[in-house]
Design an enzyme around this catalytic site. Structure first.
Site, mmCIF file in Angstrom:
data_model
loop_
_atom_site.group_PDB
_atom_site.id
_atom_site.type_symbol
_atom_site.label_atom_id
_atom_site.label_comp_id
_atom_site.label_asym_id
_atom_site.label_seq_id
_atom_site.Cartn_x
_atom_site.Cartn_y
_atom_site.Cartn_z
ATOM 1 N N ASN A 168 0.703 -1.399 -0.115
ATOM 2 C CA ASN A 168 -0.044 -0.069 -0.029
ATOM 3 C C ASN A 168 0.857 1.227 0.128
ATOM 4 O O ASN A 168 0.430 2.325 -0.406
ATOM 5 C CB ASN A 168 -1.136 0.091 1.297
ATOM 6 N N CYS A 301 -3.097 1.884 6.784
ATOM 7 C CA CYS A 301 -3.451 1.320 8.106
ATOM 8 C C CYS A 301 -3.877 2.256 9.044
ATOM 9 O O CYS A 301 -4.572 1.783 10.004
ATOM 10 C CB CYS A 301 -2.298 0.599 8.647
HETATM 11 P P1 NAD Z 1 0.199 -8.867 4.058
HETATM 12 O O1 NAD Z 1 0.373 -9.083 5.310
HETATM 13 O O2 NAD Z 1 -0.547 -9.835 3.275
HETATM 14 O O3 NAD Z 1 1.742 -8.678 3.335
HETATM 15 C C1 NAD Z 1 2.582 -7.992 3.836
HETATM 16 C C2 NAD Z 1 3.803 -8.622 3.298
HETATM 17 O O4 NAD Z 1 4.162 -9.771 3.731
HETATM 18 C C3 NAD Z 1 4.153 -8.751 1.657
HETATM 19 O O5 NAD Z 1 5.382 -8.333 1.430
HETATM 20 C C4 NAD Z 1 3.821 -9.993 1.747
HETATM 21 O O6 NAD Z 1 4.472 -10.890 0.515
HETATM 22 C C5 NAD Z 1 4.330 -10.898 2.942
HETATM 23 N N1 NAD Z 1 4.132 -12.101 3.178
HETATM 24 C C6 NAD Z 1 2.843 -12.643 2.998
HETATM 25 N N2 NAD Z 1 2.912 -13.861 3.807
HETATM 26 C C7 NAD Z 1 4.080 -13.982 3.950
HETATM 27 C C8 NAD Z 1 4.657 -15.092 4.925
HETATM 28 N N3 NAD Z 1 4.063 -16.293 5.203
HETATM 29 N N4 NAD Z 1 5.836 -15.056 5.377
HETATM 30 C C9 NAD Z 1 6.794 -13.671 4.984
HETATM 31 N N5 NAD Z 1 6.077 -12.761 4.342
HETATM 32 C C10 NAD Z 1 4.819 -12.764 3.818
HETATM 33 O O7 NAD Z 1 -0.178 -7.455 4.043
HETATM 34 P P2 NAD Z 1 -0.642 -6.529 2.668
HETATM 35 O O8 NAD Z 1 -2.104 -6.876 2.246
HETATM 36 O O9 NAD Z 1 0.404 -6.294 1.611
HETATM 37 O O10 NAD Z 1 -0.759 -5.139 3.415
HETATM 38 C C11 NAD Z 1 -2.003 -4.561 4.151
HETATM 39 C C12 NAD Z 1 -1.725 -4.685 5.594
HETATM 40 O O11 NAD Z 1 -0.793 -4.137 6.083
HETATM 41 C C13 NAD Z 1 -2.994 -4.263 6.202
HETATM 42 O O12 NAD Z 1 -3.365 -5.044 7.223
HETATM 43 C C14 NAD Z 1 -2.466 -2.828 6.959
HETATM 44 O O13 NAD Z 1 -3.092 -2.330 7.992
HETATM 45 C C15 NAD Z 1 -0.847 -3.127 7.171
HETATM 46 N N6 NAD Z 1 -0.135 -2.098 7.234
HETATM 47 C C16 NAD Z 1 0.450 -1.693 8.431
HETATM 48 C C17 NAD Z 1 1.214 -0.478 8.476
HETATM 49 C C18 NAD Z 1 1.515 -0.140 9.625
HETATM 50 O O14 NAD Z 1 2.329 0.682 9.616
HETATM 51 N N7 NAD Z 1 1.150 -0.465 10.843
HETATM 52 C C19 NAD Z 1 1.651 0.124 7.237
HETATM 53 C C20 NAD Z 1 0.966 -0.504 5.948
HETATM 54 C C21 NAD Z 1 0.184 -1.353 6.018
#
Ligand code: NAD
Length: 495
Positions: A168, A301
């Site tokens: 995002n 987020c």
């Molecule tokens: P996601 O958890 O699906 O993926 C995030 C990252 O993790 C991606 O690079 C993905 O490829 C990787 N990933 C997925 N499965 C994995 C695994 N088993 N092992 C290691 N890595 C893995 O999240 P998303 O859909 O990409 O992003 C949206 C989410 O991120 C929302 O929940 C949002 O709130 C959160 N977010 C949080 C913040 C914050 O600062 N707190 C900022 C931005 C987004």
């Protein structure tokens, strides 16, 4: 490399997007994956495939750890002033290339160009801020209470870091980790989201141009992040996992890291309340709600996920918000006048649709939007719902889209109860002219960050992070961000 933006369609070569290399970046080399596998990248405004990036294997991940290990000593021993100057150069190059980077972000993520420009400016600030902080890392010196010795505390780089980021904010989530890690003297392996890898690779080229030595930053994309991350964490040279993404994946990674006792920073999901009290400045609250809800079309987020409005101002606020939301221009993010771009995937649109239908089935009224449009791309229109039940699924799940659900409340105590009725605790917003009330309510709300009469709180100079299921640790801030990448070493000295 200062590249102009070239018009779509892209070059035939899947490794050439707008002149930016986008192969695996390991030890300063641009490499295909060891088995030649590719991951397709899609333009969410059309659903068309626009590029392909390498699909890294376990062998590639091992090579990235090796490269980070090889570069570790040299970078740790590089003078802080020199590290600072390289980070400053990263900032300058990002500013120089901001228009090209913003276009790339809009292309692969879909966000409106104005949001992409904002993201590049925010992302670049992490380099400027951490360049300034890199030369101010200090230790401690004192006398033991017994008087027997002196206590010296030295802060050292924690070691090799695995950084995992979501789609995002493809630039900012990467620089928010890379800049403090490099300032602390660590070497890193970044695994960006497969949906938005092009920005991460464009930035890798920039680090190289800024003088970041080979192997200090390595970038790899994979369609199998679970096994690759497990393999990297199992290497005893890796000492840190910094993750931004969903709470579910964060929990699984914490369990994986626990096997090897690896330090974790977790920036996870949110479910931000946006509370408007009767005495709020209506226009300011509406301006704030538009920013808190619609930055990135709600795919943030920190996005306002639940809007609680006190009875006396409720109707005026709901009408005002519906008018503003209905007026937003929807379109491809790369088009200059777009205000609300597409969602990242069809799956994201389906989730939003499910949440809206659930809220409506529980009595919510649709003030604007509310249904999936016909046509190509992954669009969902700006939507305002009123009379949303606190039991609706969207009160408990991240919407991650342009939907503003409004719920009426009567008393301050009721607003606080509503706000805290979630497993998340990332951000919250309050609008009131009574600053004493604002501070009182802010103290009661379970969140890592509060916007008091502000719809935006992200700032590299302030600690960003959540409580409860929203995460562990902080990014940015005067010492918080860098501290996540350092370890205290205590030396007891007798002389
Ligand atoms: P996601 O958890 O699906 O993926 C995030 C990252 O993790 C991606 O690079 C993905 O490829 C990787 N990933 C997925 N499965 C994995 C695994 N088993 N092992 C290691 N890595 C893995 O999240 P998303 O859909 O990409 O992003 C949206 C989410 O991120 C929302 O929940 C949002 O709130 C959160 N977010 C949080 C913040 C914050 O600062 N707190 C900022 C931005 C987004």
């Amino acid at each position: 490399m200062n590249l102009p933006y070239n018009a779509f369609p892209l070059d035939q070569d899947p490794y050439d997007v707008r002149g930016f290399p986008h192969r695996l970046y390991i030890g300063g080399q641009w490499l295909p994956s060891s088995d030649g596998g590719l991951i397709e990248v899609t333009d969410p405004s059309s659903g068309a495939v626009i590029a392909a990036v390498p699909d890294a294997t376990l062998e590639d991940a091992a090579a990235a750890v090796e490269a980070a290990a090889k570069a570790a000593k040299g970078w740790r021993e590089t003078a802080p002033r020199k590290r600072s100057e390289i980070l400053r150069r990263c900032f300058e190059l990002m500013v120089e290339r901001s228009e090209t980077l913003a276009m790339l972000i809009s292309l692969e993520n879909g966000k409106a160009l104005r949001d992409a420009r904002g993201e590049v400016a925010y992302a670049a600030e992490f380099f400027r801020w951490n360049a300034e902080e890199a030369v101010r890392i200090t230790g401690e010196f004192g006398t033991a209470p017994s008087g027997a010795n002196r206590i010296v505390v030295d802060y050292q780089p924690i070691g090799i870091c695995v950084l995992i980021t979501p789609w995002n904010f493809p630039a900012a989530m990467a620089t928010r980790k890379i800049a403090p890690a490099l300032a602390a003297g660590c070497t890193v392996i970044l695994k960006p989201a497969s949906e938005t890898p092009l920005t991460a690779y464009a930035l890798a080229a920039l680090y190289s141009d800024a003088g970041v030595p080979d192997g200090v930053v390595n970038v790899l994309t994979t369609s199998t992040p679970g096994p690759l991350t497990s393999a990297m964490l199992a290497d005893p040279r890796v000492r840190k996992l910094s993750f931004t993404g969903s709470t579910g994946i964060g929990r699984a990674l914490l369990a994986e890291a626990a096997k090897h006792v690896i330090s974790c920073s977790m920036e996870l999901g949110g479910n931000a309340p946006f509370i408007v009290f009767d005495d709020a400045d209506l226009d300011a609250a509406l301006d704030g709600a538009m920013i808190a809800k619609m930055r990135n079309a709600g795919e943030a987020c920190t996005a306002a996920n639940r809007i609680y409005v006190q009875s006396g101002i409720h109707d005026a606020f709901a009408d005002g918000l519906a008018q503003r939301m209905a007026a937003l221009k929807i379109g491809a993010g790369t088009k200059a006048d777009t205000e609300c771009g597409p969602m990242i995937t069809k799956k994201a649109v389906d989730k939003i649709d499910r949440l809206v239908k659930d809220a409506v089935s529980r009595g919510a009224k649709v003030l604007c939007g509310g249904s999936v449009p016909e046509g190509d791309g992954f669009f969902y229109p700006p939507t305002v719902l009123s009379e949303v039940s606190p039991d609706a699924d969207m009160a408990h799940e991240e919407i991650f889209g342009p939907v503003a659900p409004i719920t009426r409340f009567e008393s301050e105590a009721q607003a606080i109860l509503h706000a805290n009725n979630t497993e998340y605790g990332l951000a919250a917003y309050l609008y009131t002219r009574d600053v004493a009330r604002g501070m009182r309510v802010a103290a009661e709300i379970e969140a890592g960050m509060i916007g008091l009469n502000r719809g935006l709180m992200s700032d590299p100079a302030a600690p960003f992070g959540g409580v409860k299921q929203s995460g562990l640790g902080r990014e940015g801030g005067q010492h918080h961000g860098i501290a996540e990448f350092m370890e205290a070493k205590y030396i007891a000295v007798t002389f």
